[in-house]
Design an enzyme around this catalytic site. Sequence first.
Site, PDB file in Angstrom:
ATOM      1  N   HIS A 137       0.839  -1.204   0.000  1.00 42.83           N
ATOM      2  CA  HIS A 137       0.000   0.000   0.000  1.00 42.83           C
ATOM      3  C   HIS A 137       0.877   1.260   0.000  1.00 42.83           C
ATOM      4  O   HIS A 137       0.735   2.133  -0.856  1.00 42.83           O
ATOM      5  CB  HIS A 137      -0.917  -0.023   1.234  1.00 42.83           C
ATOM      6  CG  HIS A 137      -1.816   1.162   1.352  1.00 42.83           C
ATOM      7  ND1 HIS A 137      -3.151   1.116   1.058  1.00 42.83           N
ATOM      8  CD2 HIS A 137      -1.580   2.445   1.718  1.00 42.83           C
ATOM      9  CE1 HIS A 137      -3.699   2.302   1.242  1.00 42.83           C
ATOM     10  NE2 HIS A 137      -2.758   3.131   1.656  1.00 42.83           N
ATOM     11  N   GLU A 138       1.794   1.338   0.948  1.00 43.73           N
ATOM     12  CA  GLU A 138       2.639   2.532   1.048  1.00 43.73           C
ATOM     13  C   GLU A 138       3.551   2.657  -0.168  1.00 43.73           C
ATOM     14  O   GLU A 138       3.849   3.760  -0.626  1.00 43.73           O
ATOM     15  CB  GLU A 138       3.458   2.516   2.346  1.00 43.73           C
ATOM     16  CG  GLU A 138       2.619   2.532   3.624  1.00 43.73           C
ATOM     17  CD  GLU A 138       1.565   3.631   3.670  1.00 43.73           C
ATOM     18  OE1 GLU A 138       1.760   4.698   3.051  1.00 43.73           O
ATOM     19  OE2 GLU A 138       0.517   3.414   4.320  1.00 43.73           O
ATOM     20  N   HIS A 140       1.660   4.482  -2.839  1.00 38.77           N
ATOM     21  CA  HIS A 140       1.750   5.944  -2.667  1.00 38.77           C
ATOM     22  C   HIS A 140       3.123   6.422  -3.140  1.00 38.77           C
ATOM     23  O   HIS A 140       3.245   7.451  -3.811  1.00 38.77           O
ATOM     24  CB  HIS A 140       1.582   6.325  -1.195  1.00 38.77           C
ATOM     25  CG  HIS A 140       0.173   6.252  -0.689  1.00 38.77           C
ATOM     26  ND1 HIS A 140      -0.873   6.888  -1.299  1.00 38.77           N
ATOM     27  CD2 HIS A 140      -0.359   5.619   0.386  1.00 38.77           C
ATOM     28  CE1 HIS A 140      -1.997   6.658  -0.620  1.00 38.77           C
ATOM     29  NE2 HIS A 140      -1.706   5.885   0.404  1.00 38.77           N
ATOM     30  N   HIS A 190       3.439   6.582  -6.888  1.00 37.48           N
ATOM     31  CA  HIS A 190       2.682   7.736  -7.394  1.00 37.48           C
ATOM     32  C   HIS A 190       3.556   8.989  -7.332  1.00 37.48           C
ATOM     33  O   HIS A 190       3.546   9.830  -8.225  1.00 37.48           O
ATOM     34  CB  HIS A 190       1.438   7.921  -6.515  1.00 37.48           C
ATOM     35  CG  HIS A 190       0.297   8.630  -7.184  1.00 37.48           C
ATOM     36  ND1 HIS A 190      -0.865   8.928  -6.533  1.00 37.48           N
ATOM     37  CD2 HIS A 190       0.140   9.095  -8.446  1.00 37.48           C
ATOM     38  CE1 HIS A 190      -1.699   9.534  -7.367  1.00 37.48           C
ATOM     39  NE2 HIS A 190      -1.112   9.655  -8.530  1.00 37.48           N
TER      40      HIS A 190
HETATM   41 ZN   LIG Z   1      -3.038   5.197   1.884  1.00 37.19          ZN
END
Ligand SMILES: [Zn+2]
Length: 677
Positions: A463-464, A467, A470
Amino acid sequence: MNPLLDFAGLPRFADIMPEHVAPAIRQLLDENRALLGQLERAETPATWLDFVQPMTDAGERLGRAWGIVGHMHGVNDVPEWREAYNAMLPEVTRFFAELGQNLALYEKFKALAASPEYASLNPVRRRIIDHEIRDFRLAGAELPEDRKPRFQEIQEELSALAAKFSENLLDATNAHAEWVTDEKGVAGLPEDVKASARAAAEKDNKAGWKFSLHAPSYLPVMQYAEDRDLRARMYRAYATRAAEFGKSEWNNGPLIERILELRAEEAEMLGFANYAELSLTPKMADSPVQVAAFLRDMAAKARPFAERDLAELREFAAKELGLEKLESWDMSWASEKLKLARYAFSDDEVKQYFPEHKVLAGLFRCVETLFDVQIMPDTATTWHPAVCFFRIERNGKLVGQFYLDLYARETKRGGAWMADARSRRWQDGTLQTPVAYLCCNFPAPVGNKPATFTHDDVLTLFHETGHGLHHLLTEVDELAVSGIDGVEWDAVELPSQFMENFCWEWDVLRDMTAHVDTGETLPRALYDKMIAAKNFQSGLFTLRQLEFALFDLRLHSEGRKDFLALLDEVRREVAVIVPPEWNRFPQSFSHIFGGGYAAGYYSYKWAEVLSADAYSAFEEVVPDVGTVLDAATGERFWREILSVGGSRPAIESFKAFRGREPSPEALLRHNGMVATA
Ligand SMILES: [Zn+2]
């Protein structure tokens, strides 16, 4: 020279000390104020080069230095750093508040938007100017002079009310304790929960066990305690917090009415029909009508599965647990029993298969295959010996770098997060590459064994990293919208939730496992159990989120103050579980009354639909290429979503990638909610 003021390269973590904070930040605040003073003047031309550029440059220096201070406060929260951070926080907050209300700057942006230059700027720069104008407008900059004081008053009262709402809830939570005096009363509870309850009682010089309404105590009681009466007492206390039954000064009911009244007035002053319209203006979703339709559609689709979940639970409770009627305080306890009966495996069993080096190698391989990059160890000074540093290259060229701080420490903030140390931009003919911090709180290795991660930890890491990608794989050259900067609030979780999907793929998972003692890869049978348990009660869970989201949205768009009656209506429409009539959930709904989620709670589901639908593009190619790790689809995801960051509306990026509007089909399927004929 003060190392916090050295912006030439990476942050100089070996040299930066708490005593550098105040002088550096004050100097940068002074520099920014002096510059803004010049920019405000009539002589300064309202052009990109004379106005926007210098403002961006000075703002970036302040942002980067303050970012390092905030980062140190998060990862090394010793008294010296906490003090240094807190000492400057009010001054920095005040600076940004003043900046938001600076009318002269607002006028300059409007003049630039009205000038012939605007049409000649590229769409990215035009978007940055449009955002600036929008944000000034939402901060009340356009109001007639005589209405501004009232607008200011509303803002101040609203922030005081939000703070009071949270304080009341905390005080009411702290005020209740449940005492258990005999061993029978704590039957079923895990040892660590009992030990904490024992310690809490000892602290009060009492025998027995003390339970509180805080999550680490309350949730295990509801989930594991065999004593039904204890669960019932705890549930009632929890569900009636900060309401009319307790101390009148802690009653959040009147606060909710006042907050709704003020939000409606604020929206009306700015020319919106209701607060939900105001809240959605900077977001991806178009209108309250669109969001309501989205939520109702999802609810209708999830409902049969929630009904099935509930029927199964009721049947199990009646047959196996002897409970003829399932009460609200039985739900979590009975669910835990059912889950155990169905999928006998433990998180700890799975954890033995995920040693750190295998997980990292698997993650990097996944990223490298999908996005045509190479990740390799790099060197930099850091804030702790356990922190690693990596560089990402494409065709031998540096794309970005990141710090990886995996382990929990006493001085580190809880949870997991990604933060930007530096954003990509072109400046004076040189490219500044992006740098990110990835921080988690996983257990550190013990003895000579490597650290091992639970499957939840692995999901968090992916998940991290989403980010991080991105932010790091962006190709945007303008600071304000490069990477995660300027991405709509309800679309930010797209890349992060997208990456989580890979952690459920046999292809991907198998290669990132090796039993910590035997070296054996994850057995297929255990994987199958993990997949089966993944969607346990997902219908009930989804419907509950939708109930909260629809309540929040209707509350902020229908101009009603009878919030309990409204919640009843929403429940009659979407819920399958109706709590007792005395349940006062709204009085503890901090997300929307004490935090920033007003008319925004829907974002959780909204972004999940986007990420699941984006991921399904990878699933669709499996029949042809044999794997979800498809470089061609990865290249398109990178080009249309990751690389463009905030430089265009998220819906355009999504449609460019998927070739159509988002559809909830993939999310429903991933959650096991597929209608069978
Ligand atoms: Zn998040």
